[in-house]
Design a protein around this motif. Structure first.
Motif, PDB file in Angstrom:
ATOM      1  N   PRO A   1       0.633  -1.098  -0.308  1.00 51.91           N
ATOM      2  CA  PRO A   1      -0.500   0.064  -0.029  1.00 51.91           C
ATOM      3  C   PRO A   1       0.772   1.316  -0.120  1.00 51.91           C
ATOM      4  O   PRO A   1       1.942   1.448   0.251  1.00 51.91           O
ATOM      5  CB  PRO A   1      -0.640  -0.429   1.585  1.00 51.91           C
ATOM      6  N   CYS A   2       0.384   2.229  -0.362  1.00 52.23           N
ATOM      7  CA  CYS A   2       1.159   3.244  -0.262  1.00 52.23           C
ATOM      8  C   CYS A   2       0.458   4.098   1.224  1.00 52.23           C
ATOM      9  O   CYS A   2      -0.552   4.590   1.624  1.00 52.23           O
ATOM     10  CB  CYS A   2       0.736   4.713  -1.018  1.00 52.23           C
ATOM     11  N   HIS A   3       1.276   4.125   2.197  1.00 57.58           N
ATOM     12  CA  HIS A   3       1.592   4.341   3.448  1.00 57.58           C
ATOM     13  C   HIS A   3       0.372   5.688   3.521  1.00 57.58           C
ATOM     14  O   HIS A   3      -0.264   6.069   4.849  1.00 57.58           O
ATOM     15  CB  HIS A   3       2.444   4.318   4.505  1.00 57.58           C
ATOM     16  N   ASP A   4       0.949   6.818   2.087  1.00 57.77           N
ATOM     17  CA  ASP A   4      -0.328   7.962   3.074  1.00 57.77           C
ATOM     18  C   ASP A   4      -1.243   7.937   1.802  1.00 57.77           C
ATOM     19  O   ASP A   4      -1.836   9.374   2.546  1.00 57.77           O
ATOM     20  CB  ASP A   4       1.199   9.098   2.091  1.00 57.77           C
ATOM     21  N   SER A   5      -2.179   7.424   2.166  1.00 60.28           N
ATOM     22  CA  SER A   5      -3.326   7.184   1.669  1.00 60.28           C
ATOM     23  C   SER A   5      -3.741   6.556   2.268  1.00 60.28           C
ATOM     24  O   SER A   5      -3.833   5.119   2.922  1.00 60.28           O
ATOM     25  CB  SER A   5      -3.448   6.792  -0.453  1.00 60.28           C
ATOM     26  N   MET A   6      -4.835   6.908   2.692  1.00 60.37           N
ATOM     27  CA  MET A   6      -5.769   5.813   4.236  1.00 60.37           C
ATOM     28  C   MET A   6      -6.706   5.301   2.945  1.00 60.37           C
ATOM     29  O   MET A   6      -6.745   3.984   3.070  1.00 60.37           O
ATOM     30  CB  MET A   6      -6.809   6.601   4.707  1.00 60.37           C
ATOM     31  N   GLU A   7      -6.908   5.563   2.132  1.00 61.32           N
ATOM     32  CA  GLU A   7      -7.864   4.502   0.757  1.00 61.32           C
ATOM     33  C   GLU A   7      -6.641   3.529   0.521  1.00 61.32           C
ATOM     34  O   GLU A   7      -7.333   2.058   0.037  1.00 61.32           O
ATOM     35  CB  GLU A   7      -8.160   5.419  -0.447  1.00 61.32           C
ATOM     36  N   SER A   8      -5.760   3.247   0.032  1.00 51.01           N
ATOM     37  CA  SER A   8      -5.158   2.232  -0.572  1.00 51.01           C
ATOM     38  C   SER A   8      -4.399   1.555   0.822  1.00 51.01           C
ATOM     39  O   SER A   8      -4.921   0.222   0.435  1.00 51.01           O
ATOM     40  CB  SER A   8      -3.558   3.257  -0.555  1.00 51.01           C
ATOM     41  N   MET A   9      -3.891   1.738   1.945  1.00 50.10           N
ATOM     42  CA  MET A   9      -3.773   1.005   3.284  1.00 50.10           C
ATOM     43  C   MET A   9      -5.483  -0.297   3.000  1.00 50.10           C
ATOM     44  O   MET A   9      -5.683  -0.795   3.171  1.00 50.10           O
ATOM     45  CB  MET A   9      -3.548   1.711   4.208  1.00 50.10           C
ATOM     46  N   GLN A  10      -6.557   1.139   3.498  1.00 53.82           N
ATOM     47  CA  GLN A  10      -8.110   0.281   2.758  1.00 53.82           C
ATOM     48  C   GLN A  10      -7.724  -1.266   2.127  1.00 53.82           C
ATOM     49  O   GLN A  10      -8.338  -2.151   2.553  1.00 53.82           O
ATOM     50  CB  GLN A  10      -9.353   1.070   3.189  1.00 53.82           C
ATOM     51  N   VAL A  11      -7.870  -0.634   0.434  1.00 50.78           N
ATOM     52  CA  VAL A  11      -7.243  -1.491   0.120  1.00 50.78           C
ATOM     53  C   VAL A  11      -6.572  -2.834   0.544  1.00 50.78           C
ATOM     54  O   VAL A  11      -6.815  -3.719   0.258  1.00 50.78           O
ATOM     55  CB  VAL A  11      -7.467  -1.000  -1.500  1.00 50.78           C
ATOM     56  N   PHE A  12      -5.562  -2.191   0.480  1.00 50.14           N
ATOM     57  CA  PHE A  12      -4.705  -3.643   0.786  1.00 50.14           C
ATOM     58  C   PHE A  12      -5.199  -4.162   1.848  1.00 50.14           C
ATOM     59  O   PHE A  12      -5.461  -5.352   1.401  1.00 50.14           O
ATOM     60  CB  PHE A  12      -3.517  -2.535   1.430  1.00 50.14           C
TER      61      PHE A  12
END
Length: 103
Positions: free
Chosen positions: A9-20
């Motif tokens: 995930p991209c640690h700067d993006s909450m959405e990326s963390m959720q998708v991960f």
């Protein structure tokens, strides 16, 4: 075996963390489902083998039942023939004794 690995995930993006996180959960569920399918396939093979064996035993039992019926009928026929032979032998003995007595 193919392993599904999510992209980091991209640690700067909450959405990326959720998708991960969702991807990891889906991958784990997929792995569990594949494992269950493999177990069910193995169980299916076992049940088919048991069914084949049961059908073979059923055919064997039917063959044995037919043989038993045939042998029972043959036994009945042989007992009848034996009883007729015993009767005939007894008649011949009586005839022989009559001849011996009249001579």
């Amino acid at each position: 075996m193919f392993r599904m690995k999510p992209l980091p995930p991209c640690h700067d993006s909450m959405e990326s963390m959720q998708v991960f996180k969702q991807h990891c959960q889906i991958a784990e569920e997929y792995r569990e489902v594949k494992k269950e399918i493999a177990l069910l396939e193995e169980r299916k093979k076992e049940l088919i083998a048991k069914l084949d064996q049961a059908e073979k035993e059923k055919l064997d039992a039917a063959q044995l039942a037919r043989e038993f019926e045939a042998l029972t009928e043959e036994n009945r026929t042989l007992k009848l023939a034996q009883s007729q032979c015993v009767e005939q032998l007894e008649k011949l003995r009586i005839q022989y004794q009559k001849r011996q007595g009249s001579s």
